[in-house]
Design a protein around this motif. Structure first.
Motif, PDB file in Angstrom:
ATOM      1  N   ILE A 104       0.837  -1.206   0.000  1.00 22.73           N
ATOM      2  CA  ILE A 104       0.000   0.000   0.000  1.00 22.73           C
ATOM      3  C   ILE A 104       0.870   1.253   0.000  1.00 22.73           C
ATOM      4  N   THR A 129       0.950   4.039  -3.043  1.00 23.76           N
ATOM      5  CA  THR A 129       0.713   5.462  -2.773  1.00 23.76           C
ATOM      6  C   THR A 129       1.864   6.311  -3.292  1.00 23.76           C
ATOM      7  N   GLU A 167       1.803   6.413  -7.093  1.00 24.03           N
ATOM      8  CA  GLU A 167       0.701   7.250  -7.569  1.00 24.03           C
ATOM      9  C   GLU A 167       1.055   8.731  -7.433  1.00 24.03           C
TER      10      GLU A 167
END
Length: 352
Positions: A23, A27, A30
């Motif tokens: 995760i 993140t 992104e």
């Protein structure tokens, strides 16, 4: 028996740490606007775990279900309009598709001849199809999926970077960055349940027949037929795709080891040279489309761009380009590579 209670918490802790790392990397990627962040994050997290001697085991069933989801995602990107655009531009389509495939095959053969990479691995890694699909299929034809993934996603990053640069040059001010992630969009439950049912049925059917990358291919074919001839609406919310991408990323990354990473770094100069050569060749094909067919430069570049179809689609959707032409070229080349890939891989092994 006494070791099980002690081992279970450690295993659970590893899974939780792998999930948290995945995760965090998604993140981070992104924020950098990197393509395929939902897949690259879990893949790099799994590589870190596996190469440091803390691997976990992923079940084959979960990997095959994730493949079936990817197949349905590909089918969703192949509406009837794409095939109509292929028919209208059949000559340009054939010339562009087979020129890029010939160039990538030649470069893959050179990598194998120079012993930078093994034969079938070099070919699948150089194949200008969808990176995830090429990586999944490569393992069923004797290639090393770790090195194929290394080559494919390195090219995805370079293609996306160059595509973004080209889009800024020829379409300044059109806003090429990808939209923010919406993990939980409004969901049409009946369409979603039908989509899941088709995915599960294709997964079960693939278990009965011997077909390389069977869950993915059967799901893609079934989804494409149902969408274009039965009016089915394929509903794949981002959270559902994120689960599939995570499982695929983990399945690839967990195969890495310290030894294979050292091999990849050793091959990096040759792979980089091959990727740059393919990009230059595709830019040459794009120039020919501009010069002889009168197609605008950005449309021509995106249409001939070797792989990275997801990032190309994002840029195309936010630019003033001929989107059906771009996606017909990308989709058509993907279909041809799916058909020709196994035969080319066998030929490459015999040739070497």
């Amino acid at each position: 028996m006494l070791n099980l209670p002690a081992a279970a918490p450690r295993l659970l802790a590893r899974w939780l740490l792998l999930l948290v790392c995945s995760i965090g990397l998604v993140t981070f990627f992104e924020l950098l606007r990197l393509p395929a962040a939902l897949l690259l994050g879990p893949m790099f997290a799994a590589i870190l775990f596996s190469s440091t001697g803390h691997p976990v085991t992923l079940s084959r069933i979960s990997q095959q279900l994730a493949q079936a989801v990817v197949g349905m995602m590909i089918a969703r990107a192949m509406p009837a309009q794409v095939f109509t655009a292929m028919a209208h531009n059949w000559l340009l389509f054939l010339l562009s598709v087979f020129s890029v495939i010939a160039a990538s095959t030649l470069l893959g053969g050179m990598l194998a001849k120079l012993k930078i990479l093994p034969g079938s691995t070099a070919l699948w890694g150089s194949s200008p199809g969808a990176a995830t699909v090429m990586t999944l299929m490569a393992g069923d034809f004797g290639a090393d999926t770790r090195l194929v993934a290394f080559m494919q996603y390195l090219r995805v990053l370079m293609v996306a970077l160059l595509a973004t640069l080209v889009s800024h040059v020829f379409a300044a001010g059109s806003g090429q960055s990808s939209p923010p992630l919406v993990l939980f969009p409004a969901l049409q439950v009946p369409h979603f349940l039908l989509t899941v049912l088709v995915i599960v049925l294709c997964f079960l059917l693939a278990g009965k027949i011997r077909l390389p990358a069977g869950p993915m291919l059967l799901s893609m074919i079934a989804g494409c037929l149902l969408q274009n001839f039965a009016g089915m609406k394929i509903e794949l919310p981002l959270w559902f795709l994120a689960i599939a991408y995570t499982l695929i990323g983990w399945s690839i990354g967990l195969r890495f080891s310290g030894e294979i990473l050292r091999y990849a770094l050793h091959a990096l100069p040759g792979v980089l040279l091959s990727v740059c050569a393919l990009l230059l060749i595709c830019c040459g094909f794009a120039w020919m489309l501009v010069h002889f067919a009168g197609i605008d430069p950005l449309t021509a570049y995106l249409a001939t761009s070797p792989g990275g179809a997801d990032s190309v689609a994002i840029i195309a959707s936010s630019s003033h380009v001929d989107q059906p032409f771009v996606m017909s070229m990308q989709t058509g080349r993907f279909i041809v590579v799916l058909i020709m890939g196994p035969a080319l891989a066998r030929w490459m092994v015999r040739w070497l």
